[in-house]
Structures are given as structure tokens and as C-alpha cells.
Design a protein around this motif. Structure first.
Motif, PDB file in Angstrom:
ATOM      1  N   ILE A   1       0.857  -1.177   0.000  1.00  0.00           N
ATOM      2  CA  ILE A   1       0.000   0.000   0.000  1.00  0.00           C
ATOM      3  C   ILE A   1       0.898   1.233   0.000  1.00  0.00           C
ATOM      4  CG2 ILE A   1      -1.805   1.274   1.221  1.00  0.00           C
ATOM      5  CD1 ILE A   1      -2.750  -1.480   0.352  1.00  0.00           C
ATOM      6  N   THR A   2       0.599   2.190  -0.861  1.00  0.00           N
ATOM      7  CA  THR A   2       1.312   3.469  -0.849  1.00  0.00           C
ATOM      8  C   THR A   2       0.332   4.561  -0.447  1.00  0.00           C
ATOM      9  OG1 THR A   2       0.916   3.808  -3.208  1.00  0.00           O
ATOM     10  CG2 THR A   2       3.001   2.760  -2.587  1.00  0.00           C
ATOM     11  N   TYR A   3       0.855   5.551   0.267  1.00  0.00           N
ATOM     12  CA  TYR A   3       0.052   6.653   0.778  1.00  0.00           C
ATOM     13  C   TYR A   3       0.604   7.950   0.206  1.00  0.00           C
ATOM     14  CZ  TYR A   3      -1.226   3.033   4.108  1.00  0.00           C
ATOM     15  OH  TYR A   3      -1.660   1.874   4.673  1.00  0.00           O
ATOM     16  N   GLY A   4      -0.284   8.813  -0.232  1.00  0.00           N
ATOM     17  CA  GLY A   4       0.160  10.092  -0.759  1.00  0.00           C
ATOM     18  C   GLY A   4      -1.008  10.954  -1.148  1.00  0.00           C
ATOM     19  N   PRO A   5      -0.716  12.143  -1.683  1.00  0.00           N
ATOM     20  CA  PRO A   5      -1.793  13.037  -2.107  1.00  0.00           C
ATOM     21  C   PRO A   5      -2.680  12.368  -3.149  1.00  0.00           C
ATOM     22  CG  PRO A   5       0.312  14.184  -2.093  1.00  0.00           C
ATOM     23  CD  PRO A   5       0.612  12.731  -1.883  1.00  0.00           C
ATOM     24  N   ALA A   6      -3.968  12.562  -3.019  1.00  0.00           N
ATOM     25  CA  ALA A   6      -4.912  12.023  -4.004  1.00  0.00           C
ATOM     26  C   ALA A   6      -4.651  12.670  -5.356  1.00  0.00           C
ATOM     27  CB  ALA A   6      -6.341  12.284  -3.551  1.00  0.00           C
ATOM     28  N   MET A   7      -4.883  11.909  -6.413  1.00  0.00           N
ATOM     29  CA  MET A   7      -4.656  12.400  -7.762  1.00  0.00           C
ATOM     30  C   MET A   7      -5.938  12.286  -8.586  1.00  0.00           C
ATOM     31  SD  MET A   7      -0.801  11.020  -8.486  1.00  0.00           S
ATOM     32  CE  MET A   7      -1.148   9.306  -8.128  1.00  0.00           C
ATOM     33  N   ALA A   8      -6.022  13.088  -9.635  1.00  0.00           N
ATOM     34  CA  ALA A   8      -7.229  13.146 -10.461  1.00  0.00           C
ATOM     35  C   ALA A   8      -7.641  11.772 -10.985  1.00  0.00           C
ATOM     36  CB  ALA A   8      -7.018  14.122 -11.620  1.00  0.00           C
ATOM     37  N   GLY A   9      -6.690  10.937 -11.355  1.00  0.00           N
ATOM     38  CA  GLY A   9      -7.012   9.620 -11.883  1.00  0.00           C
ATOM     39  C   GLY A   9      -7.597   8.662 -10.864  1.00  0.00           C
ATOM     40  N   GLN A  10      -7.601   9.043  -9.599  1.00  0.00           N
ATOM     41  CA  GLN A  10      -8.127   8.192  -8.533  1.00  0.00           C
ATOM     42  C   GLN A  10      -9.554   8.553  -8.124  1.00  0.00           C
ATOM     43  OE1 GLN A  10      -5.260   9.022  -5.480  1.00  0.00           O
ATOM     44  NE2 GLN A  10      -3.726   7.622  -6.330  1.00  0.00           N
ATOM     45  N   VAL A  11     -10.081   9.647  -8.657  1.00  0.00           N
ATOM     46  CA  VAL A  11     -11.359  10.174  -8.171  1.00  0.00           C
ATOM     47  C   VAL A  11     -12.478   9.139  -8.253  1.00  0.00           C
ATOM     48  CG1 VAL A  11     -13.158  11.913  -8.573  1.00  0.00           C
ATOM     49  CG2 VAL A  11     -10.747  12.581  -8.532  1.00  0.00           C
ATOM     50  N   SER A  12     -12.580   8.414  -9.324  1.00  0.00           N
ATOM     51  CA  SER A  12     -13.653   7.423  -9.463  1.00  0.00           C
ATOM     52  C   SER A  12     -13.555   6.349  -8.382  1.00  0.00           C
ATOM     53  CB  SER A  12     -13.604   6.788 -10.856  1.00  0.00           C
ATOM     54  OG  SER A  12     -14.565   5.775 -10.958  1.00  0.00           O
ATOM     55  N   GLY A  13     -12.363   5.829  -8.153  1.00  0.00           N
ATOM     56  CA  GLY A  13     -12.172   4.815  -7.116  1.00  0.00           C
ATOM     57  C   GLY A  13     -12.412   5.362  -5.727  1.00  0.00           C
TER      58      GLY A  13
ATOM     59  N   SER B   1      -4.670   9.506  -0.339  1.00  0.00           N
ATOM     60  CA  SER B   1      -5.227   8.221  -0.741  1.00  0.00           C
ATOM     61  C   SER B   1      -4.277   7.106  -0.344  1.00  0.00           C
ATOM     62  CB  SER B   1      -5.478   8.181  -2.254  1.00  0.00           C
ATOM     63  OG  SER B   1      -4.259   8.340  -2.955  1.00  0.00           O
ATOM     64  N   ALA B   2      -4.856   5.951  -0.141  1.00  0.00           N
ATOM     65  CA  ALA B   2      -4.103   4.710   0.037  1.00  0.00           C
ATOM     66  C   ALA B   2      -4.365   3.904  -1.220  1.00  0.00           C
ATOM     67  CB  ALA B   2      -4.579   3.957   1.274  1.00  0.00           C
ATOM     68  N   VAL B   3      -3.296   3.444  -1.864  1.00  0.00           N
ATOM     69  CA  VAL B   3      -3.426   2.785  -3.158  1.00  0.00           C
ATOM     70  C   VAL B   3      -2.638   1.488  -3.140  1.00  0.00           C
ATOM     71  CG1 VAL B   3      -3.008   3.047  -5.644  1.00  0.00           C
ATOM     72  CG2 VAL B   3      -3.638   5.043  -4.275  1.00  0.00           C
ATOM     73  N   ASP B   4      -3.264   0.426  -3.691  1.00  0.00           N
ATOM     74  CA  ASP B   4      -2.516  -0.807  -3.917  1.00  0.00           C
ATOM     75  C   ASP B   4      -2.323  -0.949  -5.427  1.00  0.00           C
ATOM     76  OD1 ASP B   4      -4.879  -1.833  -5.011  1.00  0.00           O
ATOM     77  OD2 ASP B   4      -5.254  -3.228  -3.376  1.00  0.00           O
ATOM     78  N   GLY B   5      -1.879  -2.080  -5.891  1.00  0.00           N
ATOM     79  CA  GLY B   5      -1.624  -2.264  -7.313  1.00  0.00           C
ATOM     80  C   GLY B   5      -2.848  -2.160  -8.191  1.00  0.00           C
ATOM     81  N   GLU B   6      -4.025  -2.236  -7.608  1.00  0.00           N
ATOM     82  CA  GLU B   6      -5.259  -2.210  -8.392  1.00  0.00           C
ATOM     83  C   GLU B   6      -5.991  -0.875  -8.339  1.00  0.00           C
ATOM     84  OE1 GLU B   6      -7.676  -5.575  -7.395  1.00  0.00           O
ATOM     85  OE2 GLU B   6      -5.947  -6.911  -7.361  1.00  0.00           O
ATOM     86  N   GLY B   7      -5.605   0.016  -7.440  1.00  0.00           N
ATOM     87  CA  GLY B   7      -6.268   1.313  -7.334  1.00  0.00           C
ATOM     88  C   GLY B   7      -6.460   1.729  -5.897  1.00  0.00           C
ATOM     89  N   PRO B   8      -7.264   2.783  -5.676  1.00  0.00           N
ATOM     90  CA  PRO B   8      -7.476   3.295  -4.322  1.00  0.00           C
ATOM     91  C   PRO B   8      -8.174   2.282  -3.410  1.00  0.00           C
ATOM     92  CG  PRO B   8      -8.203   4.893  -5.959  1.00  0.00           C
ATOM     93  CD  PRO B   8      -7.932   3.610  -6.688  1.00  0.00           C
ATOM     94  N   VAL B   9      -7.719   2.234  -2.164  1.00  0.00           N
ATOM     95  CA  VAL B   9      -8.342   1.382  -1.150  1.00  0.00           C
ATOM     96  C   VAL B   9      -8.712   2.179   0.096  1.00  0.00           C
ATOM     97  CG1 VAL B   9      -7.291  -0.769  -1.967  1.00  0.00           C
ATOM     98  CG2 VAL B   9      -6.079   0.631  -0.279  1.00  0.00           C
ATOM     99  N   GLY B  10      -8.373   3.468   0.121  1.00  0.00           N
ATOM    100  CA  GLY B  10      -8.716   4.300   1.265  1.00  0.00           C
ATOM    101  C   GLY B  10      -8.476   5.763   0.971  1.00  0.00           C
TER     102      GLY B  10
END
Length: 173
Positions: free
Chosen positions: A3-15, A48-57
Motif C-alpha cells: 500500500i502506498t500513501y500520498g496526495p490524491a490524484m485526479a485519476g483516482q477520483v472514481s475509485g 489516498s491509500a493505493v494498492d496495485g489495483e487502485g485506491p483502497v482508502g
């Protein structure tokens, strides 16, 4: 999975909207809420918290108006299928690190006395937050507001005792 944590990005909004929809509020609200952050137009912080498949938190924090270096964690959510995997703890830690880097001295969280929120209160207590205030019947009759706080910078909070402002105004026992 990492899991990686960082600023949310536009491509993550849907997830992120899917996570919000499953946990906090209608997901269609999220794009409008996060847009000013993504555009650099506000001081709020979306992580956001992101794994290899997309946002998880996700977590959303905003500075408290008229307070010196105090932030309010307005939202914290983890995809339901990923609960109890340390993602919430990781988001809180990432938020605290980001806030410390900005010179924040305190973060607060408001929640409810509703029995469904007991796990949330227990979670924040495990993250070293403390219950600072309870406002009776705030959300509705019988549902109190619980405010938890955490000091981020040592030496920034005075010791507890009588409230000096109230001396002479209110009779303290």
C-alpha cells in the motif's frame, strides 16, 4: 500487496468516490469536494491509500478556521473489503506526517455517540487521540458529538487545569 500513501490524484477520483459511496456519503459528492484540492485552490489535504489495483482508502483534512495550526480530519474511509488490514492506521500516520511537515500542532476528529460509531472511537483512541469534548444531543436528540484530538508537535499544548478565561465568570468548584 504493498500500500502506498500520498496526495490524491485526479485519476483516482472514481475509485475514491466508490469508497466514499460504500462507507461515508454519496460518491457523486466526492468529485466536487476534491476538485479544489486537485486544482491547488485550497489548503485542504486529500490523501489516498493505493494498492496495485487502485485506491483502497482516503482521508480528507482541512485547517480549522480561526485556529492556529489546527486541522480537522473530516473524513477517513477504507474500502469495506480491506477493513482491519492497517490501511486506516496508515492513512492517519501519513496525514500526521504531512501535517507536521506543514507545522500543524494539532489534529481533531468529530464523531458520534451512535453505537455504530463505537469502532471509530476505539480506532482513534488506539491511534493516540484523546476524547477532548462531548456535546450532548448535537447531531440529534440522544446522539452526542464526540471530539477527539491529537497533539502533533511536543510543547505546543499547555498543561491541563482550570480554564483561565472562566475565572471570575463561572464559579468553578
Amino acid at each position: 500487496m504493498t500500500i502506498t500513501y500520498g496526495p490524491a490524484m485526479a485519476g483516482q477520483v472514481s475509485g475514491l468516490a466508490d469508497i466514499a459511496d460504500a462507507t461515508l456519503f454519496p460518491g457523486e459528492m466526492l468529485p466536487g469536494m476534491i476538485a479544489p484540492f486537485l486544482d491547488g485552490a485550497e489548503d485542504a489535504l486529500w490523501l489516498s491509500a493505493v494498492d496495485g489495483e487502485g485506491p483502497v482508502g482516503l482521508t480528507f483534512l482541512a485547517p480549522e478556521e480561526m485556529a492556529d495550526a489546527v486541522w480537522n480530519m473530516k473524513a477517513l474511509a477504507v474500502a469495506p473489503e480491506r477493513h482491519r488490514a492497517g490501511i486506516g492506521r496508515g492513512l492517519v500516520a501519513a496525514a500526521e506526517d504531512a501535517l507536521r511537515a506543514q507545522g500543524a500542532r494539532m489534529v481533531l476528529v468529530d464523531t458520534s455517540s451512535d453505537p455504530a460509531q463505537r469502532p471509530a472511537v476505539a480506532f482513534y483512541l488506539k491511534q493516540a487521540f484523546r476524547i477532548e469534548a462531548v456535546i450532548r444531543d448535537f447531531w440529534s436528540l440522544g446522539e452526542d458529538k464526540i471530539t477527539l484530538t491529537k497533539v502533533l508537535q511536543s510543547g505546543w499544548v499547555r498543561s491541563y487545569g482550570p480554564i483561565p478565561l472562566l475565572r471570575g465568570i463561572v464559579r468553578l468548584a
